[in-house]
Enzyme design. Structure first.
Site, PDB file in Angstrom:
ATOM      1  N   SER A 157      -9.804   1.986   2.701  1.00 20.01           N
ATOM      2  CA  SER A 157      -8.893   2.709   1.844  1.00 20.01           C
ATOM      3  C   SER A 157      -7.867   1.826   1.131  1.00 20.01           C
ATOM      4  CB  SER A 157      -8.146   3.756   2.655  1.00 20.01           C
ATOM      5  OG  SER A 157      -7.265   3.144   3.579  1.00 20.01           O
ATOM      6  N   LYS A 200       0.841  -1.205   0.000  1.00 22.35           N
ATOM      7  CA  LYS A 200       0.000   0.000   0.000  1.00 22.35           C
ATOM      8  C   LYS A 200       0.875   1.255   0.000  1.00 22.35           C
ATOM      9  CE  LYS A 200      -3.970   1.979   2.525  1.00 22.35           C
ATOM     10  NZ  LYS A 200      -4.848   1.842   3.705  1.00 22.35           N
ATOM     11  N   SER A 211      -9.963  -0.133   6.981  1.00 20.88           N
ATOM     12  CA  SER A 211      -9.360   0.012   5.650  1.00 20.88           C
ATOM     13  C   SER A 211      -8.714  -1.244   5.074  1.00 20.88           C
ATOM     14  CB  SER A 211      -8.322   1.129   5.666  1.00 20.88           C
ATOM     15  OG  SER A 211      -8.957   2.382   5.633  1.00 20.88           O
TER      16      SER A 211
END
Lengths: 98, 479
Positions: free
Chosen positions: B148, B73, B172
């Site tokens: 997210s 990420k 997330s």
């Protein structure tokens, strides 16, 4: 609905500028969130204890040994304005222009 | 021939027997990225990944993760590889050190394929707040992938890489894992070092593994967990995350909070969870419906704690040390212009609220009160774990919905995280496990919440459900 002046004040706190076009949108959105947040004030809590972090770690002490972590050149690598070993910034103190 | 959809033990044997090389896996991952067209990545690491794969040809295959591609990420620092947190304010930022989790996966000789797309600064639940455009859901391209950690979830779902790292502050990892049909775990706060993670809310953030099955999830967690002298909230736990995988669950005690099965939850999602509960009861699990106090305050609680911490953490983006720097006559103008141009709307909204509730007398009225509610909610969870091994329910209130829905609704992204937020507040570990599809073929996730540092029990139940349901969660047309 919170006042425009208050939206400006809140934006100031976060060092942001809000244009006139955006004002109405933020007025509504900030009002929506702050109304939601007000629910926290009404919660009845029997106890007074607080929780800042889930961690229950005690203090950890490091050995007193000098280590190199980041070199000066690396530290300056992502700065946009530098001079020799320093990062430069625009004027900080108010006063007469030179 | 494709390899990345195989079980990793099979891939490991092929590597050991020299039937394939790490470069074959790397090439396959990049071919799949081309084919996928999902906007999973912000930055690819192609040149370096190929170089690293070739170097590994002369290294002994010493662990199960050896030579395997992983996606990271984009709020996790990778030395010399651009890291943006999906924000304009960091869109040219090159980290000068690796996050501890990145050092750990490199120690296992895993190969970083690229940095995955996400909501800006991990603020959002749809992937749509990214400065680099949204990611698509591999199961249905008009649906959100969740957020997210949107790119990480879509990447694993599409079988681009078997592994991805995500971060979870309010859901997330779990929410996009649920929407994309993969296994995602948020570890107990303190299990994984936060050193080198771009901070959002420091008392809530955790890094966690996102994988296509339970075993591989436990394996990746084993690789990244552990105490780090650079994160004083991290801890050595020495739990064998694999030890209960595949074991019988007869007698396991499970609680379902009534709040997690309320009218606010989509019926198809609830029905699917109930089907699994019936199966577990038939296999000898003891399941009770229970109440947990203060859950209904989770959203305002999160808004105070997370946004307060965020406003403080994001104060560092000032146009001086790194990132975007706008031309200005004085220092105040530099801060303002840089932040106004550099941050997106969701981020601006959140740091404004955060700054406001921490200012003056508000700190006492809102923030200090929230710390008390947080303590009380956490105590309620602890009482449940005195009697039960695990808590279960749905991960989310619904399945993935259409891209572009309610983008201007400031509360939407918070309400999406209704069921995931309480876990971060308490600092507990929790997983989203795929348990099937709804009638439109969209994945449904089950939430499995454990006691502190009892991830082994989560893997225990998850592996049992996974084996019994025996689902193929691969999106149509991918295999």
């Amino acid at each position: 609905m919170i006042e425009k002046e208050q939206v400006k004040h809140i934006a100031d706190l976060a060092k942001l500028s809000i244009s006139d076009d955006e004002m109405e949108k933020y007025q509504k959105q900030l009002t929506d969130i702050l109304t939601e947040i007000d629910k926290i004030v009404e919660v009845e809590i029997p106890e007074e204890n607080i929780m800042i972090s889930p961690s229950d770690n005690e203090n950890m002490y490091s050995d007193d040994i000098i280590e190199t972590h980041i070199s000066k050149s690396d530290a300056l690598l992502n700065a946009k304005h530098t001079r020799s070993d320093y990062i430069t910034v625009p004027r900080v103190l108010e006063g007469e222009e030179e | 021939m494709t390899y990345l959809d195989l079980d990793i033990k099979e891939i490991n044997n092929l590597l050991k027997e020299k039937k394939i090389k790490p470069i074959d896996l790397v090439n396959e991952a990049f071919e799949k990225i081309e084919k996928s067209n999902l906007n999973c990545f912000i930055t690819l690491n192609k040149e370096e990944a190929i170089k690293q794969a070739k170097e590994l040809e002369n290294v002994e295959v010493d662990n199960l993760l050896f030579g395997l591609p992983i996606a990271v990420k984009d709020n996790i620092l990778t030395k010399n590889l651009r890291t943006t947190a999906a924000s304009h304010i960091l869109d040219d930022f090159i980290p000068i050190y690796d996050a501890t989790v990145v050092s750990k996966i490199k120690d296992k000789h895993m190969i970083i394929i690229g940095k995955t797309n996400m909501d800006e600064f991990a603020m959002g639940s749809t992937g749509e707040t990214s400065y680099f455009g949204n990611t698509l859901n591999p199961h249905n391209n008009i649906k959100i992938p969740g957020g997210s950690s949107s790119g990480s979830a879509a990447c694993v779902s599409f079988l681009i890489t078997p592994f991805a790292l995500g971060t979870d502050t309010g859901g997330s990892i779990r929410q996009p894992s649920s929407f994309c049909g993969i296994v995602g775990l948020k570890p107990t706060y303190g299990t994984v070092s936060r050193y080198g993670i771009i901070a959002f809310a420091s008392s809530l953030d955790q890094v966690g593994p996102m994988t296509k099955n339970v075993y591989e999830n436990a394996l990746l967690l084993s690789a990244i967990a552990g105490c780090d002298k650079n994160d004083l909230t991290s801890k050595d736990i020495n739990v064998d995350y694999m030890s209960l995988i595949g074991k019988d669950i007869n007698g396991i005690k499970i609680a379902i909070p009534n709040y997690y099965m309320s009218d606010a939850i989509d019926n198809e999602v609830k029905d699917k969870v109930k089907e699994v509960v019936e199966m577990l009861k038939n296999k000898g699990a003891i399941v009770d419906y229970i109440d947990i106090n203060y859950l209904k305050y989770a959203i305002p609680l999160y808004q105070v704690i997370a946004l307060g911490e965020a406003s403080s953490n994001l104060a560092r983006y000032d146009g001086v040390k790194y990132g975007l720097s706008c031309d200005a006559k004085n220092i105040d103008e530099l801060y303002r212009k840089t932040r106004t141009e550099g941050f997106g709307n969701e981020v601006k909204r959140r740091i404004m609220i955060g700054s406001y509730i921490l200012s003056g007398k508000n700190a006492q009225e809102y923030y200090y009160k929230a710390l008390k509610v947080r303590k009380a909610m956490t105590d309620s969870f602890k009482e449940v774990f005195d009697k039960y091994d695990l808590i279960i329910g749905p991960t989310n209130t619904s399945v993935a919905y259409d891209l572009g829905t309610k983008q201007d609704d400031a509360l939407k992204s918070f309400y999406d995280d209704l069921l995931t937020i309480p876990v971060n507040m308490a600092g507990l570990p929790a997983m989203s496990l795929p348990i099937g599809f709804n009638k439109d073929n969209l994945p449904i996730g089950m939430h499995i919440i454990g006691n502190y540092f009892k991830e082994d029990k989560i893997y225990w139940l998850a592996s049992f459900i996974e084996k019994n349901l025996n689902l193929d969660m691969t999106p149509k047309g991918v295999k």
